[in-house]
Design a protein around this motif. Structure first.
Motif, mmCIF file in Angstrom:
data_model
loop_
_atom_site.group_PDB
_atom_site.id
_atom_site.type_symbol
_atom_site.label_atom_id
_atom_site.label_comp_id
_atom_site.label_asym_id
_atom_site.label_seq_id
_atom_site.Cartn_x
_atom_site.Cartn_y
_atom_site.Cartn_z
ATOM 1 N N LEU A 65 0.808 -1.211 0.000
ATOM 2 C CA LEU A 65 0.000 0.000 0.000
ATOM 3 C C LEU A 65 0.844 1.266 0.000
ATOM 4 O O LEU A 65 0.316 2.374 0.009
ATOM 5 C CB LEU A 65 -0.918 0.011 1.236
ATOM 6 C CG LEU A 65 -1.869 -1.173 1.388
ATOM 7 C CD1 LEU A 65 -2.757 -0.985 2.610
ATOM 8 C CD2 LEU A 65 -2.712 -1.379 0.143
ATOM 9 N N SER A 66 2.166 1.120 -0.012
ATOM 10 C CA SER A 66 3.056 2.271 0.148
ATOM 11 C C SER A 66 2.891 3.300 -0.952
ATOM 12 O O SER A 66 2.909 4.508 -0.690
ATOM 13 C CB SER A 66 4.514 1.801 0.197
ATOM 14 O OG SER A 66 4.748 0.994 1.327
ATOM 15 N N LYS A 67 2.770 2.854 -2.193
ATOM 16 C CA LYS A 67 2.750 3.793 -3.317
ATOM 17 C C LYS A 67 1.370 4.404 -3.549
ATOM 18 O O LYS A 67 1.274 5.491 -4.122
ATOM 19 C CB LYS A 67 3.215 3.095 -4.601
ATOM 20 C CG LYS A 67 4.613 2.486 -4.515
ATOM 21 C CD LYS A 67 5.661 3.504 -4.135
ATOM 22 C CE LYS A 67 7.051 2.891 -4.135
ATOM 23 N NZ LYS A 67 8.086 3.829 -3.667
ATOM 24 N N ALA A 68 0.328 3.737 -3.094
ATOM 25 C CA ALA A 68 -1.016 4.264 -3.312
ATOM 26 C C ALA A 68 -1.527 5.074 -2.138
ATOM 27 O O ALA A 68 -2.276 6.038 -2.331
ATOM 28 C CB ALA A 68 -1.986 3.111 -3.591
ATOM 29 N N ILE A 69 -1.122 4.703 -0.911
ATOM 30 C CA ILE A 69 -1.694 5.339 0.275
ATOM 31 C C ILE A 69 -0.629 6.042 1.102
ATOM 32 O O ILE A 69 -0.649 7.249 1.258
ATOM 33 C CB ILE A 69 -2.460 4.304 1.114
ATOM 34 C CG1 ILE A 69 -3.606 3.706 0.285
ATOM 35 C CG2 ILE A 69 -2.997 4.944 2.390
ATOM 36 C CD1 ILE A 69 -4.376 2.615 0.967
ATOM 37 N N SER A 70 0.338 5.300 1.649
ATOM 38 C CA SER A 70 1.400 5.929 2.428
ATOM 39 C C SER A 70 2.515 4.932 2.704
ATOM 40 O O SER A 70 2.236 3.796 3.100
ATOM 41 C CB SER A 70 0.867 6.451 3.762
ATOM 42 O OG SER A 70 1.940 6.857 4.608
ATOM 43 N N GLU A 76 -10.383 4.323 -3.546
ATOM 44 C CA GLU A 76 -10.629 5.707 -3.967
ATOM 45 C C GLU A 76 -9.337 6.522 -3.921
ATOM 46 O O GLU A 76 -9.054 7.311 -4.827
ATOM 47 C CB GLU A 76 -11.680 6.343 -3.057
ATOM 48 C CG GLU A 76 -12.064 7.755 -3.476
ATOM 49 C CD GLU A 76 -13.146 8.350 -2.595
ATOM 50 O OE1 GLU A 76 -13.149 9.589 -2.420
ATOM 51 O OE2 GLU A 76 -13.977 7.573 -2.081
ATOM 52 N N LEU A 77 -8.543 6.314 -2.872
ATOM 53 C CA LEU A 77 -7.257 7.006 -2.772
ATOM 54 C C LEU A 77 -6.344 6.610 -3.923
ATOM 55 O O LEU A 77 -5.647 7.445 -4.504
ATOM 56 C CB LEU A 77 -6.591 6.696 -1.439
ATOM 57 C CG LEU A 77 -7.271 7.251 -0.183
ATOM 58 C CD1 LEU A 77 -6.550 6.769 1.067
ATOM 59 C CD2 LEU A 77 -7.324 8.770 -0.217
ATOM 60 N N ALA A 78 -6.329 5.310 -4.253
ATOM 61 C CA ALA A 78 -5.495 4.839 -5.359
ATOM 62 C C ALA A 78 -5.921 5.485 -6.672
ATOM 63 O O ALA A 78 -5.077 5.880 -7.490
ATOM 64 C CB ALA A 78 -5.580 3.321 -5.468
ATOM 65 N N GLN A 102 -3.787 7.924 -9.170
ATOM 66 C CA GLN A 102 -3.670 7.605 -10.599
ATOM 67 C C GLN A 102 -4.023 8.822 -11.444
ATOM 68 O O GLN A 102 -3.322 9.160 -12.408
ATOM 69 C CB GLN A 102 -4.594 6.440 -10.948
ATOM 70 C CG GLN A 102 -4.525 6.014 -12.407
ATOM 71 C CD GLN A 102 -5.702 5.135 -12.792
ATOM 72 O OE1 GLN A 102 -6.786 5.635 -13.077
ATOM 73 N NE2 GLN A 102 -5.490 3.821 -12.780
ATOM 74 N N GLN A 103 -5.099 9.492 -11.100
ATOM 75 C CA GLN A 103 -5.518 10.672 -11.854
ATOM 76 C C GLN A 103 -4.499 11.800 -11.727
ATOM 77 O O GLN A 103 -4.175 12.475 -12.717
ATOM 78 C CB GLN A 103 -6.890 11.130 -11.359
ATOM 79 C CG GLN A 103 -8.014 10.149 -11.677
ATOM 80 C CD GLN A 103 -9.317 10.490 -10.978
ATOM 81 O OE1 GLN A 103 -9.355 11.334 -10.069
ATOM 82 N NE2 GLN A 103 -10.402 9.850 -11.382
ATOM 83 N N LEU A 104 -3.986 12.010 -10.525
ATOM 84 C CA LEU A 104 -2.991 13.055 -10.321
ATOM 85 C C LEU A 104 -1.714 12.747 -11.093
ATOM 86 O O LEU A 104 -1.093 13.649 -11.676
ATOM 87 C CB LEU A 104 -2.690 13.212 -8.840
ATOM 88 C CG LEU A 104 -1.667 14.295 -8.465
ATOM 89 C CD1 LEU A 104 -2.146 15.665 -8.935
ATOM 90 C CD2 LEU A 104 -1.431 14.303 -6.961
#
Length: 447
Positions: A287-292, A340-342, A346-348
């Protein structure tokens, strides 16, 4: 020739390495060639090379020559700076300002779930509900076959890679990796005394011919692949290529470690290579790259026959990962917030890729990942560029540290660690100005 003379020559070589004239993994000139250049003798140069070998700055191989050591100090490659005056284009992480509120909520909810069972020791690589997090996360982005039994918990993906390399190989064994690869893998291999060999790459990742050649000639114990938004090149492997790669590995009876931490950035899920290798493939995600990065929640989907072995290595190294961190992850996944965070990240990432294309006009096509692999113009060498950028408070990563064998004239730019879009644009414009600046530095030849 005095003893001080060969030490001076060694220092000249170190200066050239530092300045980027002798990049990591590059071959140094033969003794006689450098002796003629520096107006000394081959014997003196040989003594200088020997001193540098003892200092672990170079490596000598009979019949091949002397090479600059590859960089295994991640601090030289990845800068986790807390200095707000710096533009950090070095470290790959999500844009954390977008995730803080959700993380605060997740930690608060997890705190209300604390029980003696949650914060105590647990069997089998952690609690079932936390392994379920890994099953759901990986399945959302292309992995099939994950279960509570074959999904194990680690302290992030880096810990997972280290555990797997330790479990599946021994000192002196060969590990096959992409010819341009994440320096964390090189660091693990160096510390554990494993040999590495690079696999040829193209616009879709490692090539079937390149993999076949390495499998036949080097007979590696393990192949490690980053199939989505590969670090550092940014390329993603399409499903058809993945299936071919799986077939070649299956026929060779070697192990595959699929490091799929960027799979959530694909516009649509792509089947994991491990889907075709249920008995030989180890799928790693986190989850490091998508959340923290602070959650340190990593997951390995393990072949059934290897579950007890990998569990034993986890227990011997860390016993178990923090159940509280995994409870936070469980809150985020069960609520749907993790996905949703992921998607937000992705969009950013796509938006920042577009901005980078507008300002830097790189040769590489527009991609969807967290970074770009930027080729420098001929008047720049990567190490020199990194040094000059740092003087302007711009932190970038030299491409030399990602190369397994051959030098490269690239830098890797992270697009996500700068939270403000205005500062992101400002930093890119400063990088563009530096790239367009023509340097006339001379070699430090004097001894």
């Amino acid at each position: 020739m005095s003893e001080a003379k060969f030490k001076q020559i060694a220092q000249t070589i170190i200066s050239r390495i530092t300045e980027g004239y002798y990049p990591p993994n590059s071959k140094l000139p033969p003794h006689r060639v450098l002796a003629d250049e520096l107006n000394t003798t081959p014997v003196t140069v040989a003594k200088a090379y020997k001193l540098l070998v003892e200092q672990n700055r170079v490596e000598s191989f009979v019949g091949r020559g002397t090479f600059v050591c590859g960089e295994s100090q991640l601090s030289r490659v990845i800068h986790a700076s807390e200095d707000e005056t710096e533009f950090n284009f070095s470290i790959l992480q999500p844009c954390l300002s977008h995730n803080i509120i959700a993380l605060q909520d997740g930690f608060q909810k997890a705190a209300t779930r604390i029980t003696p069972q949650l914060i105590g020791y647990a069997e089998y690589s952690g609690h079932q509900q936390h392994r379920q997090v890994g099953v759901e996360w990986a399945a959302r982005y292309g992995l099939s076959g994950g279960t509570l039994e074959n999904t194990l918990l680690t302290d992030g993906a880096q810990n997972a890679l280290a555990l797997l390399i330790e479990a599946l190989t021994k000192p002196g064994d060969t590990i096959a990796i992409e010819s341009l690869t994440y320096p964390g893998i090189l660091a693990i291999a160096s510390l554990m005394r494993r040999e590495v060999i690079g696999i040829e790459m193209d616009a879709h990742g490692i090539t079937p011919d390149g993999l076949q050649h390495v499998l036949q000639t080097a007979k590696p114990k393990v192949v490690i692949v980053v199939p989505s938004h590969q670090n550092p090149t940014g390329v993603s492997m399409p499903a058809a290529r993945r299936e071919i790669i799986a077939q070649l590995i299956r026929d060779s009876h070697t192990w595959l470690i699929e490091d799929d931490i960027y799979g959530f950035l694909n516009p649509a899920p792509i089947p994991a290579i491990c889907n075709w290798l249920p008995e030989q493939g180890f799928h790693v995600t986190s989850l490091s790259k998508a959340i923290s990065p602070a959650l340190r929640c990593g997951f390995i989907k393990v072949p059934d026959a290897q579950i007890s072995t990998i569990n034993a290595h986890i227990r011997a190294n860390i016993w178990l990962s923090s159940p509280f961190n995994y409870q936070v992850a469980a809150e985020l996944v069960s609520s749907g917030m993790a996905f949703e965070l992921a998607q937000r990240q992705q969009q950013l990432a796509q938006q920042r890729q577009q901005i980078a294309q507008e300002i830097l006009t790189p040769e590489t096509p527009h991609q969807h990942g967290y970074h770009i692999w930027l080729k420098l113009p001929p008047h720049w060498q990567p190490e020199r560029f990194v040094l000059e950028a740092a003087k302007r408070h711009l932190l970038v990563s030299s491409g030399s540290y990602f190369a397994v064998h051959q030098p490269t004239n690239h830098i890797r730019l992270s697009l996500m660690s700068i939270n403000s879009e205005a500062r992101f644009r400002e930093g890119l414009h400063q990088l563009k100005d530096l790239i367009d600046t023509c340097t006339t530095s001379t070699l430090p030849f004097q001894v």
